[in-house]
Motif scaffolding. Structure first.
Motif, PDB file in Angstrom:
ATOM      1  N   GLY A 225      22.246   9.646  19.368  1.00  0.00           N
ATOM      2  CA  GLY A 225      22.995  10.866  19.613  1.00  0.00           C
ATOM      3  C   GLY A 225      22.285  12.141  19.243  1.00  0.00           C
ATOM      4  N   TYR A 226      21.070  12.053  18.745  1.00  0.00           N
ATOM      5  CA  TYR A 226      20.288  13.257  18.433  1.00  0.00           C
ATOM      6  C   TYR A 226      19.212  13.419  19.494  1.00  0.00           C
ATOM      7  N   TRP A 227      19.247  14.559  20.222  1.00  0.00           N
ATOM      8  CA  TRP A 227      18.263  14.817  21.274  1.00  0.00           C
ATOM      9  C   TRP A 227      17.202  15.753  20.731  1.00  0.00           C
ATOM     10  N   GLU A 228      15.970  15.379  20.922  1.00  0.00           N
ATOM     11  CA  GLU A 228      14.880  16.262  20.507  1.00  0.00           C
ATOM     12  C   GLU A 228      14.779  17.480  21.418  1.00  0.00           C
ATOM     13  N   ARG A 229      14.971  17.272  22.727  1.00  0.00           N
ATOM     14  CA  ARG A 229      14.850  18.386  23.667  1.00  0.00           C
ATOM     15  C   ARG A 229      15.612  18.060  24.945  1.00  0.00           C
ATOM     16  N   MET A 230      16.297  19.075  25.459  1.00  0.00           N
ATOM     17  CA  MET A 230      16.963  18.948  26.752  1.00  0.00           C
ATOM     18  C   MET A 230      16.665  20.215  27.548  1.00  0.00           C
ATOM     19  N   GLU A 231      16.378  20.065  28.854  1.00  0.00           N
ATOM     20  CA  GLU A 231      16.083  21.234  29.666  1.00  0.00           C
ATOM     21  C   GLU A 231      16.538  20.989  31.093  1.00  0.00           C
ATOM     22  N   SER A 257      16.588  26.562  31.307  1.00  0.00           N
ATOM     23  CA  SER A 257      17.178  26.593  29.972  1.00  0.00           C
ATOM     24  C   SER A 257      16.798  25.331  29.222  1.00  0.00           C
ATOM     25  N   GLU A 258      16.783  25.440  27.889  1.00  0.00           N
ATOM     26  CA  GLU A 258      16.499  24.267  27.071  1.00  0.00           C
ATOM     27  C   GLU A 258      17.270  24.312  25.761  1.00  0.00           C
ATOM     28  N   LEU A 259      17.564  23.117  25.260  1.00  0.00           N
ATOM     29  CA  LEU A 259      18.198  22.946  23.960  1.00  0.00           C
ATOM     30  C   LEU A 259      17.295  22.055  23.120  1.00  0.00           C
ATOM     31  N   LEU A 260      17.103  22.445  21.864  1.00  0.00           N
ATOM     32  CA  LEU A 260      16.277  21.677  20.939  1.00  0.00           C
ATOM     33  C   LEU A 260      17.126  21.210  19.768  1.00  0.00           C
ATOM     34  N   GLY A 261      16.893  19.942  19.360  1.00  0.00           N
ATOM     35  CA  GLY A 261      17.567  19.421  18.179  1.00  0.00           C
ATOM     36  C   GLY A 261      19.072  19.409  18.299  1.00  0.00           C
ATOM     37  N   VAL A 262      19.611  18.675  19.276  1.00  0.00           N
ATOM     38  CA  VAL A 262      21.053  18.619  19.507  1.00  0.00           C
ATOM     39  C   VAL A 262      21.625  17.363  18.852  1.00  0.00           C
ATOM     40  N   ASN A 263      22.542  17.548  17.908  1.00  0.00           N
ATOM     41  CA  ASN A 263      23.144  16.441  17.168  1.00  0.00           C
ATOM     42  C   ASN A 263      24.560  16.222  17.689  1.00  0.00           C
ATOM     43  N   PHE A 264      24.640  15.517  18.823  1.00  0.00           N
ATOM     44  CA  PHE A 264      25.934  15.353  19.470  1.00  0.00           C
ATOM     45  C   PHE A 264      26.847  14.406  18.693  1.00  0.00           C
ATOM     46  N   SER A 265      26.300  13.425  18.016  1.00  0.00           N
ATOM     47  CA  SER A 265      27.130  12.488  17.254  1.00  0.00           C
ATOM     48  C   SER A 265      27.876  13.216  16.144  1.00  0.00           C
ATOM     49  N   ALA A 266      27.220  14.182  15.508  1.00  0.00           N
ATOM     50  CA  ALA A 266      27.884  14.954  14.459  1.00  0.00           C
ATOM     51  C   ALA A 266      29.044  15.763  15.025  1.00  0.00           C
ATOM     52  N   TYR A 267      28.873  16.264  16.247  1.00  0.00           N
ATOM     53  CA  TYR A 267      29.943  17.020  16.893  1.00  0.00           C
ATOM     54  C   TYR A 267      31.188  16.145  17.050  1.00  0.00           C
ATOM     55  N   LEU A 268      31.022  14.931  17.515  1.00  0.00           N
ATOM     56  CA  LEU A 268      32.163  14.028  17.664  1.00  0.00           C
ATOM     57  C   LEU A 268      32.777  13.681  16.320  1.00  0.00           C
TER      58      LEU A 268
END
Length: 702
Positions: A225-231, A257-268
Motif C-alpha cells: 500500500g505504499y507507492w514510491e511514485r505515481m505519475e 502530474s506525479e505523487l511521491l511516497g503515497v501511504n494509502f494503507s495508512a489512509y484506510l
C-alpha cells in the motif's frame, strides 16, 4: 485533487487483483479450476469465465472473459440511540476483464505472485451501495490495457457466513484488494463515473455525479500500500451536485502530474479509526506535483471564475486518527430522515464535520503561475487576476504557520484602473481549542442572537489564540481619483488569557490615500485648510502584558503624518490581573481599578503642522500669524489655569511659547516615585491641583 487520484488507483487495484486471482491454478485442468473456485468461495465471491488456458512451456496463464461478482451488508449506526436496530447498507459489485495473461505465476498459501501480469482491452468494475433504501451510490470504473511487473498480493481469511459486518470486519478484505505489491504498473487510461441518488420509493433523485479520467498512468514500487511514485500525463475531474433544486457544476483538468511516497494503507486505517492510536499522525503523501491545472468555479448567478495554475506542489500530507465514523457522517448528511430530530442531526453534523476536517494536515503547498479570469457567462465584462505564487506551510488542526500570496496584479479593473500587491501573508495562526468551541458554534448557528447573552464566552471559545498578517507594496489606481498605496501593513496579536490579546504589534508604514477617505470631520477640515488633497501616514503600536509580573506596557503608540508631524505615547501599568483580559465585562472592571500607574510619556515632533501650518490657519481667520500665535497661547494659558497649580501653568506656558516660536519637539513625562493606584488618580480629579505633583508631570519643548 491528488486525493481523487488515490481513489482512482484504489478502484483499479480491485480490478487487477480480482481478475488475476484465477491464477491460483498453476496448471490447466479441473483441479486448477476447482482450486480457483475454492479461493473465491472462501472470500464470498462468485465467478464465471469463458476459458482458462495454460502454456506450460512459456509458463503463461491466459484468462478470457472473466466476471467476478460479490456483495454483502455493511453495518452502520447513523441513527440516533432510539432503541431501533439500524438497517445495514447493502452493497454489490461486478468485475469484468476481457483478456488477461500471467507469466511466472506462483502460489504460497494465500499469497499469489506473477512476474508479469497484463490485461488488454477495457477492464471494468461496477458497484453500488444502498443505505436504508434512502440513498444509493453507484460506481463504474474502467482501466484500459494495464500491465504489472512482479505483482504480489496476500488474501485474508474472513468469515463468509456473516450476513452483515461492520467496516472494521470488512477491512481485511478491503486492505487486501487495495494493497497489492508490484515493481511497476502501467495503464493507457482509467476513467470512472460515480453517481449518488436519493431514493423515495420507486423515485430516484440525483444529488452528486463525479467523473474522473487519467491517461498514461504509471506507478512504481508499490509495497503493502505504499507507492514510491505515481505519475500520469493527463487527468480531468467533472463534478455535478444538486441541492434543493439548484444544480452546481465544477471540475478541473491537469497535465503531467506525479505523487511521491503515497501511504494509502495508512489512509484506510485512519478512516477505520482503530488501527492507529487516536492522536497519532501518519504520512499519506510525501509530495504531489500537478502541472497545467485548469478549473471553472461558479461564483454567483451568471458569474464564474476560470482558474489556471502552471504548477501546484503539495508536501507532507498527513492524517491523524480521531474518534469519529466516516460512514455515519456521510449517511447523516445524505439521509437526514434517519435521525429523530433535526437538532440532533445538526449537532452531530457540525461536530463531526469539524472532526473530519481536523484529520488532515499539510506540511506545505506551493502554487506558481496562477491566473483567475472572472466574467459573466456571456463572456462580457471579463477581467483577470494574476498571481506569481501562493505558498502555505504547516496547516493542521492546531493552526497555520504561514500563508503567503506574492505578485498579485489586476491590470484592468472593470470601469478602468489597476491594482497590485507585492506580498500578502497570513501567519502565526493558532486556533482555539476544539472541544469548548463546538457547543458555542452549535448555539450560534441555532440562534445567532444567543451571542449577546455571553459575548465574552463566545469570543473566548472561537477566537484564535494568535493571528498575524502583513501586506507589502499595494497600489490601487482608479480613474478620476488619487492613487492609494500601502508601503507595509503589519498586525499581530496573541493571548495567554483569552479572549483579549495580551500582546499586540502593529506597524503601518507609508499608507497613502485621498483626503476624502478621512472620516473625522474636524481632522479633514484642518487638513484641507493646510492644503492637503491626500495624506501619507504611518503608525506603530506595541503592547504587552506580562503574566508573571502583571505589568501592562504600552511600549509605543506612534502616529505620523507626512508634512504634519509625529505623535508618540508610551505608558506602563503594574498589578494588572488576568481578569482584565479573561473577563473584561465582569471582573475586568475590578482588575482595572486595582491596577497602578507607573510612568508615561507623550511627545509631538513637528514636521510642518506648526512651522508651516500656523500661517495658513491664521489666514483663514483673517489675522496675522503673530496675532494668531498670541491668541493660541492665551487659550493654552486658560486651559492650564483650570488645574489650579501655578507651577504647572508656568511650565505649560513656557513649553508652549518655546514650541510655537521655534517648532521642534513638545514632550510631557509622568514619572511618579512609586506606582500610583488608578483609583487614587481618579479620586484626585476633584482636586486637580494635586495631580501634577502626584504624577511628577514635566513638560518641555525642544
Amino acid at each position: 485533487m491528488f486525493l481523487s487520484t488515490i481513489r482512482q488507483f484504489a478502484v483499479a487495484s480491485v480490478v487487477v487483483l480480482l481478475s488475476w486471482s484465477t491464477s491460483q491454478a498453476q496448471t490447466t485442468g479441473k483441479a486448477a479450476f476447482d482450486a480457483y473456485l475454492d479461493t473465491l468461495t472462501d472470500l464470498g465471491l462468485t465467478l464465471s469465465v469463458e476459458a482458462i488456458d495454460y502454456d506450460q512451456d512459456a509458463d503463461v496463464l491466459t484468462v478470457k472473459e472473466l466476471v467476478v461478482s460479490g456483495g454483502g451488508q455493511l453495518l452502520n449506526d447513523f441513527r440516533q440511540d432510539d432503541g431501533e436496530t439500524p438497517s445495514p447498507a447493502a452493497f454489490s459489485f461486478k468485475i469484468r476483464a476481457d483478456l488477461c495473461k500471467l507469466e511466472g505465476f506462483a502460489q504460497e498459501d494465500r499469497t499469489f505472485s506473477a512476474s508479469l501480469y497484463s490485461c488488454s482491452g477495457s477492464n471494468g468494475l461496477s458497484g453500488s451501495v444502498t443505505f436504508d433504501e434512502a440513498l444509493r451510490a453507484q460506481l463504474w470504473h474502467f482501466t484500459d490495457n494495464f500491465e504489472a511487473l512482479n505483482y504480489r498480493v496476500s488474501l485474508p481469511v474472513i468469515d463468509n457466513k456473516a450476513e452483515a459486518r461492520s467496516f472494521r470486519e470488512w477491512r481485511p478484505l478491503v486492505h487486501a484488494l487495495l494493497l497489492p505489491s508490484f515493481d511497476l504498473m502501467t495503464a493507457d487510461r482509467e476513467h470512472s463515473d460515480l453517481f449518488v441518488n436519493r431514493l423515495d420509493g420507486e423515485d430516484e433523485e440525483l444529488i452528486l455525479n463525479q467523473r474522473v479520467m487519467r491517461k498514461q498512468l504509471r506507478i512504481q514500487n508499490s509495497r503493502d500500500g505504499y507507492w514510491e511514485r505515481m505519475e500520469f500525463e493527463l487527468g480531468s475531474t467533472e463534478v455535478l451536485a444538486a441541492v434543493d433544486e439548484s444544480v452546481s457544476e465544477g471540475g478541473y483538468s491537469q497535465g503531467r502530474s506525479e505523487l511521491l511516497g503515497v501511504n494509502f494503507s495508512a489512509y484506510l486505517d485512519v478512516l477505520a479509526g482503530d488501527r492507529i492510536p487516536a492522536g497519532q499522525d501518519v504520512q499519506l503523501v510525501e509530495t504531489a506535483v500537478e502541472r497545467n491545472v485548469r478549473t471553472t468555479l461558479p461564483i454567483d448567478e451568471g458569474l464564474e471564475m476560470d482558474i489556471s495554475i502552471d504548477k501546484a506542489e503539495t508536501r507532507g500530507v498527513s492524517l491523524r486518527a480521531r474518534s469519529f465514523d466516516l460512514f455515519k457522517l456521510a449517511t447523516g448528511m445524505m439521509v437526514p430522515r434517519n435521525w429523530q430530530t433535526e437538532t440532533a442531526l445538526f449537532d452531530y453534523l457540525l461536530s463531526e464535520s469539524f472532526q473530519f476536517a481536523r484529520i488532515f494536515s499539510y506540511g506545505g503547498l506551493d502554487y506558481s503561475g496562477l491566473k483567475l479570469d472572472i466574467a459573466d457567462t456571456s463572456g462580457r465584462n471579463e477581467f483577470s487576476i494574476f498571481v506569481d505564487s501562493v505558498t502555505l506551510s504547516d496547516l493542521s488542526s492546531n493552526g497555520v504557520d504561514d500563508l503567503t500570496v506574492s505578485g498579485i496584479r489586476i491590470p484592468d479593473i472593470p470601469g478602468g484602473g489597476s491594482a497590485r500587491v507585492d506580498r500578502a501573508s497570513l501567519f502565526n495562526i493558532e486556533f482555539a481549542e476544539y472541544e469548548p468551541m463546538i457547543p458555542v458554534l452549535k448555539a450560534l448557528l441555532s440562534d445567532i442572537d444567543s451571542a449577546g447573552a455571553d459575548p465574552v464566552g463566545m469570543f473566548r471559545a472561537v477566537l484564535p489564540r494568535s493571528l498575524a498578517y502583513t501586506v507589502e507594496g499595494a497600489d490601487l489606481d482608479l480613474p478620476g481619483a488619487d492613487d492609494m498605496s500601502i508601503g507595509k501593513a503589519h498586525f499581530s496579536a496573541a493571548t495567554s488569557v483569552p479572549p483579549l490579546p495580551t500582546r499586540i504589534d502593529i506597524d503601518y508604514r507609508d499608507i497613502r490615500h485621498p483626503l476624502e477617505m478621512v472620516s473625522e470631520g474636524q481632522v479633514k477640515t484642518l487638513l484641507k485648510t493646510l492644503g492637503f488633497s491626500e495624506i501619507v501616514w504611518s503608525s506603530q503600536t506595541r503592547l504587552h502584558w506580562d503574566e508573571e509580573t502583571l505589568d501592562l506596557q504600552l511600549e509605543k503608540l506612534k502616529v505620523s503624518i507626512e508634512g504634519l508631524g509625529a505623535l508618540e505615547i508610551d505608558a506602563r501599568f503594574a498589578n494588572v490581573s488576568r481578569a482584565l483580559f479573561e473577563d473584561p465585562l465582569g471582573q475586568g472592571e475590578l482588575a482595572l481599578a486595582m491596577a497602578q500607574f507607573v510612568n508615561a510619556s507623550v511627545s509631538f515632533r513637528d514636521a510642518g503642522l506648526v512651522a508651516g501650518g500656523l500661517g495658513k490657519i491664521a489666514a483663514t481667520q483673517g489675522m496675522p500669524e503673530a496675532v494668531f500665535r498670541e491668541a493660541l497661547l492665551k487659550q493654552i494659558d486658560e486651559a492650564a489655569a483650570q488645574v489650579q497649580n501655578k507651577t504647572f501653568s508656568e511650565m505649560v506656558n513656557d513649553a508652549a511659547s518655546t514650541f510655537l516660536e521655534t517648532p521642534g519637539e513638545l514632550k510631557a513625562t509622568l514619572t511618579p516615585r512609586t506606582p500610583v493606584p488608578l483609583t487614587h488618580i481618579l479620586g484626585s480629579m476633584a482636586a486637580p491641583q494635586t495631580l501634577p505633583d502626584l504624577l511628577a508631570v514635566k513638560i518641555e519643548a525642544n
